[in-house]
Design an enzyme around this catalytic site. Structure first.
Site, mmCIF file in Angstrom:
data_model
loop_
_atom_site.group_PDB
_atom_site.id
_atom_site.type_symbol
_atom_site.label_atom_id
_atom_site.label_comp_id
_atom_site.label_asym_id
_atom_site.label_seq_id
_atom_site.Cartn_x
_atom_site.Cartn_y
_atom_site.Cartn_z
ATOM 1 N N TYR A 119 0.851 -1.193 0.000
ATOM 2 C CA TYR A 119 0.000 0.000 0.000
ATOM 3 C C TYR A 119 0.885 1.241 0.000
ATOM 4 O O TYR A 119 1.988 1.231 0.556
ATOM 5 C CB TYR A 119 -0.913 0.007 1.225
ATOM 6 C CG TYR A 119 -2.038 -1.010 1.148
ATOM 7 C CD1 TYR A 119 -3.304 -0.644 0.680
ATOM 8 C CD2 TYR A 119 -1.852 -2.326 1.544
ATOM 9 C CE1 TYR A 119 -4.344 -1.562 0.604
ATOM 10 C CE2 TYR A 119 -2.881 -3.259 1.472
ATOM 11 C CZ TYR A 119 -4.124 -2.872 0.996
ATOM 12 O OH TYR A 119 -5.154 -3.785 0.923
ATOM 13 N N GLU A 120 0.389 2.319 -0.586
ATOM 14 C CA GLU A 120 1.209 3.518 -0.720
ATOM 15 C C GLU A 120 1.512 4.174 0.622
ATOM 16 O O GLU A 120 2.384 5.040 0.704
ATOM 17 C CB GLU A 120 0.553 4.521 -1.682
ATOM 18 C CG GLU A 120 -0.770 5.057 -1.214
ATOM 19 C CD GLU A 120 -1.568 5.719 -2.348
ATOM 20 O OE1 GLU A 120 -1.246 5.524 -3.520
ATOM 21 O OE2 GLU A 120 -2.525 6.444 -2.027
#
Lengths: 266, 253, 266, 253
Positions: B55-56
């Site tokens: 995930y960013e």
């Protein structure tokens, strides 16, 4: 060395009308208490910088604090739109809002350049998108060794950075863990900085995954327990996802929004 | 579990199951929020238990019990193999092209797989101001391949996006190479009606699968360009009872 | 996913004559066991990359493994010179040694560029020094926003990176703590990588200050307890400062050096 | 502790004490290995207990009991406020100019405070190959000010260094600005004979202090250029018994 002062005092001293303010925290550790204090103190014409404006900047924009927004993703994560942000952009309410729009990679690298004392950062980014046509702070740059064309963004060096963390000791050394986002970079890139914390402790006990920001690199620390709600502080609170869902309704209507702010923030 | 579970599913469930199936075990997947996150988490419970979710927010190898509401929920960090800073996740992990699959959503997508999540209407006077780019432009540029998950409609599937937030194949063949984009682009677009894939010669998205019960005319009616169908247009396998059960445990339906 | 294999096998598979090899570890966690295995396997014509060559590269250079050295500080820390390195540069013994010389900041940033998939890095560095006149991989670059002139170095992307860490689990996830130097960057910049570890464990227990390199970003992991001696592995050993002091005598003389290597390494 | 301690000290001890005194409490100091490290650690035990020691290994706020042999000994990490990666220590901490003092050694230093730690003789055919640059060029460029600690001799104090590893004042006034170097350069050079400081107009190092018992002629004989003395040339205060005791506890003498 950071000095520990009450939040209202720290905000009054550090945040002035017309300045650029970066409030960071990537989903986690968003400095709501500090943002609400900025709203209460009636700051105006701020350039608000933040990768993900989140409900915090929706509130600050809706209350008229902002002249300009520098950002990369202006939504309510997992829920939908930020209605106050949309209303400002689409209808100039309560005031016109200039925007400077980036991608996450672009802003993250602009903070890195800011923290590193460099005037710009280089990335593989933006190429082929319509962003460079609308954002003046995206330019091509050529590798002096390979001739390849890449993208440059200028450093972000805010007047003030505001972040929230789990703990600080009385000398202002700050400890945070979990998702630490771009907070270190924001603080180190800024001319002045304020860190709100869940708790002041005598000694920062080492913890897995924790980073420490030394007090001498921070201007002020303020105690603000629960100060990241409805975001969260790992080890102290969990994300109030229900509030994020509820905000969609509160923020959608101008009057409902203002009434909510009057009741809960002002 | 009853025997008619196999036919009692929504078009969104079909879409999510079809997306999950595209992920192979052991791959790394950069996950956008919403539908992509649900699909990636479903894959981890079905065909790809060792899928690496990225995930960013900086969480690498997250193993959430339930799909998170945001890309930064606490469970992502608590269950991750490593948590790194946001600059690091973009610079060290995404940018060099070491991530197999990018999973993205879209507000608009055009015939060349370009994505708009920025504005509907003119940029300076938008009809609808959307959230913007987030991590998507660089996910679309750098992952080895991209899967887009988006509900199909004339509003979303347009001849040309109002704003190119993330590049698919630009204006056609050779554009990605010319722009120096390292990944192979959107290899799969999964909708609630079927699956589109780029024509290998012209890069235009063509329909390769219809979900059970959907007709080609329905898909064409929901597409803003002259949608071509692949010569070997097939019907998607419906969700198996196991897939559906796993998905419903995830979504709490 | 990294595979766990015996050290001799990993070196034989990953390190080939004529390739570029980066062995990192900043004072701490220097991969001596792997370096000695490379010496035993008789590799030749390597381009050795390392910020601080240390005794490890002194040994590899003295044993004739290297054709070229890319480095930023070639001394015995706190003691003095690396005599085998000096002998190679001054007297071409046992073979001529080409050097590519940088500052720490320059090499660190070249690794960062390599790990980031960028062809170059930008820094405030080298300006006014005599290094650019002798090192072709240092060039000026102009900020596209301010016009300021800075310095660029090309990315380092070694054929192989070799580092030492405290622990790995059986899936090849690697955990290291203490001074972690530039090891993450070296591994992520390299085409192939080998991590030697003090210990293989079933589960990586979280630890303060630890970073984890996921197994899917590593080629091979090999168990090599004590593999960082005379450097150290925090939590497992302490730096053998006496050995560093003693090396000054051992390394000073060609015959003493060769005899020592024969007895202790070959 | 006997009363004649005050006169019973070596010239190296005088040099180290004089260097330690230059550090003010609460400052941050980027510490080179060897003499600089001993002096910085002495300052932490005498006049600057809250001195922040920063080593290029990435340890910020290290509090070693004894000066480490290397810049990466375990005690530095164990006692630090924060341990960061090597790229981070150079990029986030050194490069922006947020560190007050850089403490460097030298093999050669010239009249404009330029430092050589690379080669004696020609680069391509060196008489002596020295260790090289390490962190020094950027420490010399970026710290708010630099203190150099080096034993004074004609071999070390030369008209012009054989190789500029780290820039002092280049070839004179205006050079640092022209090169874009942000720090103010070598404000103090501390030797075993005295203290040199740059002339504010011409940037040339001039003698401002002689250590007790050293004559101006001795200092000039140990300098490879026409060494000027400041009009108000003073004698360094000898080490106090407390300073000397603290230093000897550190060095184990």
């Amino acid at each position: 060395m950071a000095t520990v002062v009450p939040l209202a005092e720290a905000v009054a001293e550090l945040v002035h009308d017309g300045e650029s303010v970066a409030m960071e925290g990537f989903t986690h550790l968003i400095p709501y208490a500090a943002g609400h204090e900025i709203i209460r103190q009636g700051r105006r014409d701020l350039t608000l910088i933040r990768m993900t404006p989140d409900l915090l900047y929706d509130q600050m924009i809706g209350m008229g604090c902002a002249r300009k927004l520098v950002f990369s993703w202006g939504g309510n994560p997992g829920v939908g739109s930020l209605h106050r942000f949309r209303d400002a952009v689409q209808n100039r309410w309560p005031a016109p809002l200039e925007i400077e729009e980036h991608s996450h990679a672009g802003i993250a690298n602009a903070y890195v350049a800011g923290a590193s004392g460099l005037p710009f950062a280089v990335l593989r980014g933006y190429r082929g998108t319509d962003l460079p046509a609308h954002t003046a702070t995206i330019k091509p740059i050529t590798c002096p060794f390979t001739g390849e064309e890449l993208t440059a963004v200028p450093a972000i060096n805010p007047d003030v950075a505001v972040v929230h963390a789990q703990r600080a000791d009385r000398r202002g050394n700050v400890q945070l863990w979990g998702i630490t986002g771009v907070q270190k970079e924001a603080v180190l890139a800024a001319r002045r900085s304020l860190v709100t914390v869940e708790e002041l402790v005598d000694e920062l006990e080492p913890r897995p995954g924790a980073i420490v920001l030394p007090g001498w690199a921070i201007t002020h620390v303020s105690e603000a327990p629960g100060g990241s709600h409805p975001s969260y502080s790992a080890g102290y609170s969990t994300r109030d996802n229900d509030f994020y869902l509820a905000w969609d309704e509160i923020g959608r209507d101008r009057e409902t929004f203002v009434a909510w702010m009057k009741e809960h923030v002002l | 579990m009853t025997t008619d579970l196999g036919t009692d599913y929504t078009s969104d469930e079909m879409m999510t199951v079809a997306a999950a199936r595209r992920l192979r075990d052991g791959q790394s997947c950069f996950v956008g929020i919403g539908l992509p996150s649900t699909a990636a988490n479903l894959a981890r419970r079905t065909n790809a238990p060792d899928l690496v979710l990225i995930y960013e927010s900086g969480t690498i190898g997250a193993k959430p019990d339930l799909p998170p509401l945001s890309i930064g929920d606490g469970v992502l960090a608590e269950t991750a193999d490593a948590v790194v800073s946001v600059p690091e996740i973009f610079n060290y992990w995404l940018q060099p092209g070491r991530i197999d699959v990018g999973f993205l959503g879209a507000a608009q997508i055009d015939r060349f797989g370009n994505i708009n999540t920025t504005v509907i209407g003119p940029y300076d006077d938008p009809k609808v101001r959307l959230p913007g780019a987030g991590g998507a432009p660089e996910i679309a540029a750098s992952c080895r391949e991209v899967t887009v998950i988006v509900r199909q409609s004339r509003r979303a599937f347009v001849e040309r996006v109002d704003f190119v937030t993330s590049v698919g194949f630009g204006s056609g063949p050779g554009d990605r190479e010319r722009l120096g984009l390292r990944g192979s682009g959107p290899r799969t677009v999964i909708t609630d009606l079927g699956i589109l894939e780029p024509d290998p010669v012209g890069c235009e998205l063509v329909l390769t699968h219809l979900h059970p019960g959907v007709t080609l005319d329905q898909a064409r009616a929901a597409t803003g360009w002259e949608l071509a169908a692949a010569p070997d247009l097939r019907e998607t396998e419906p969700p198996t009872p196991d897939e559906l059960a796993a998905l419903r445990r995830l979504t709490g339906r």
